[in-house]
Write an enzyme that holds these catalytic residues in place. Structure first.
Site, mmCIF file in Angstrom:
data_model
loop_
_atom_site.group_PDB
_atom_site.id
_atom_site.type_symbol
_atom_site.label_atom_id
_atom_site.label_comp_id
_atom_site.label_asym_id
_atom_site.label_seq_id
_atom_site.Cartn_x
_atom_site.Cartn_y
_atom_site.Cartn_z
ATOM 1 N N HIS A 1 0.833 -1.210 0.000
ATOM 2 C CA HIS A 1 0.000 0.000 0.000
ATOM 3 C C HIS A 1 0.869 1.262 0.000
ATOM 4 C CE1 HIS A 1 -2.724 2.869 2.505
ATOM 5 N NE2 HIS A 1 -3.008 2.994 1.230
HETATM 6 CA CA CA Z 1 0.431 -0.419 -4.320
#
Ligand code: CA
Ligand code: ZL4
Ligand code: ZN
Length: 392
Positions: free
Chosen positions: A182
């Site tokens: 992320h």
């Molecule tokens: Ca990513």
């Protein structure tokens, strides 16, 4: 038929390549998964195809203190600059998250950080001045770094610094992140503005997988008065996603974001740890599928900054970034299993033994795909709903 100039590059289309061999020489320490020499491998492959002749090549420089201060705090930069390799662990201010196994203090650390940041800033400026259509910095893409904190192998957030440059000229920047992790640092930096939309596709299990954030409902600040609301797009995936699903998802979601948000510049973080067979990754994406994300962004005809990121199986990283460089310049020789051997670089690299054929990457780990099509359709429906609240 595209008109070419003397060295075979399309006229009026400029790709700039920003790199510095100094960056590649740093070592994170024994057995650390982040290996800056993967950049040497990628560069060797890019040059053995002769791709450097089709780009404007720049030897990048260190970002200045002032440039780094655009995002990072004084105290953090002071410490980063003076951090000693053998500092007793008790002497390191714990807040900065330096000196552990993820973000060790190594020889030349500050030089390394300011170099990869300088390359991204230069690349962004080329786009601002309309001197490049696509600018590339494979040494950048270090998306976890915070204002005053190192995180997940990232110390200085070159992406945030590059986007801040782009915002001087561009009203709206779309940030897209295909690293398997992320893109939390970039998301957090632009959490409260409607001039940057962030989109990260990543492995998410709500628990163990680093950094532990990036669920579908993480869309921006809660308060409706906050302009950043709805401007964070998160696409959480399970292990083993394949090319077909990944590319379909990518094109669908990026297409919707571009239509609603109308970006005037795009930054694409091309983290290669989303490839099959990556030492830290969990996906089954192939060099072809990863590259299709770059092709799709290029086809939008919006100024494009390409940065690197993760990637922990060096030969696969080099294959992917060489292929993506070829997409940027508009040649497609890199999927040919025969690597050209006619350049001087042959002496330094035994490509035939270092680089697996694409079929070998394709075999990857052969992880079972834990992403049912139904789940992918639910993600698309949820993002469609979210984007109804985005107006530009
Ligand atoms: Ca990513
Ligand atoms: C290593 O073998 O999940 C570091 C890190 C060093 C060498 C020997 C030390 C052994 C895997 C990772 C101890 C290692 C313990 N060495 C690592 C919660 C953790 C605490 C640290 O691609 N241990 C932390 C960070 C992630 C955690 C991923 C991705 C960056 C990017 C952009 C960053 N951190 C558990 C892990 C090894 C190591 C082996 C490691 N660290 C794998 N995943 C992490 O998004 C560039
Ligand atoms: Zn990663």
């Amino acid at each position: 038929q595209i008109e070419k100039n003397g060295i075979g590059r399309p006229k009026g289309y400029n790709v700039s390549w920003h790199s510095n061999p100094d960056i590649e020489k740093h070592h994170f320490g024994h057995a650390h998964p982040m290996k800056p020499w993967r950049l040497t491998l990628a560069k060797g492959l890019i040059m053995s195809y002769g791709m450097h002749a089709a780009m404007d090549t720049f030897v990048s420089r260190q970002a200045t203190r002032e440039e780094l201060e655009d995002f990072h705090s004084d105290e953090y930069l002071d410490y980063l600059k003076t951090a000693k390799v053998a500092a007793p662990i008790d002497d390191i201010p714990v807040d900065f998250n330096l000196g552990g196994s993820d973000c060790p203090i190594f020889e030349g650390l500050f030089n390394y950080c300011s170099m990869y940041a300088g390359a991204s800033i230069d690349a962004a400026r080329k786009l601002c001045n309309n001197e490049s259509d696509i600018a590339i910095n494979w040494s950048g893409g270090l998306h976890h770094a915070k204002k005053a904190e190192a995180s997940g192998f990232c110390y200085v957030n070159d992406i945030v610094l590059a986007i801040l440059q782009l915002l001087r000229k561009h009203p709206r920047v779309l940030y897209i992140d295909i690293d398997v992790h992320h893109g939390d640092g970039v998301e957090e930096a632009f959490w409260s503005t409607d001039r940057v939309m962030t989109l990260s596709i990543h492995k998410y299990d709500g628990l163990n997988f680093f950094p532990g954030t990036g669920d579908l409902d993480r869309t921006g600040p809660d308060s409706e008065e906050n302009p950043g609301a709805h401007h964070a797009v998160n696409v959480p995936l399970a292990d083993g996603i394949d090319d077909e699903q990944y590319v379909w998802l990518f094109k669908t979601i990026v297409g919707m974001c571009v239509e609603r948000f109308q970006p005037t510049a795009i930054v694409l973080q091309c983290g290669a740890d989303s490839l099959a067979g990556d030492r830290l990754g969990r996906f089954n994406v192939q060099v072809q599928g990863h590259g299709s994300c770059v092709s799709y962004c290029k086809s939008l005809n919006i100024p494009l900054l390409l940065v690197g990121g993760g990637g922990y199986t060096p030969r696969n990283v080099a294959r992917a970034w060489a292929h993506e460089t070829s997409i940027a310049i508009g040649c497609d020789a890199t999927l040919d299993p025969i690597i050209p051997m006619h350049t001087p670089y042959r002496q330094h690299f035994r490509y035939d033994t270092i680089f697996p054929t694409l079929e070998q990457i394709l075999a990857g780990e052969n992880r079972p795909n834990r992403n049912p099509d139904k789940k992918i359709r639910e993600i698309i429906a949820s993002v469609t709903e979210q984007l109804r609240f985005v107006n530009c």
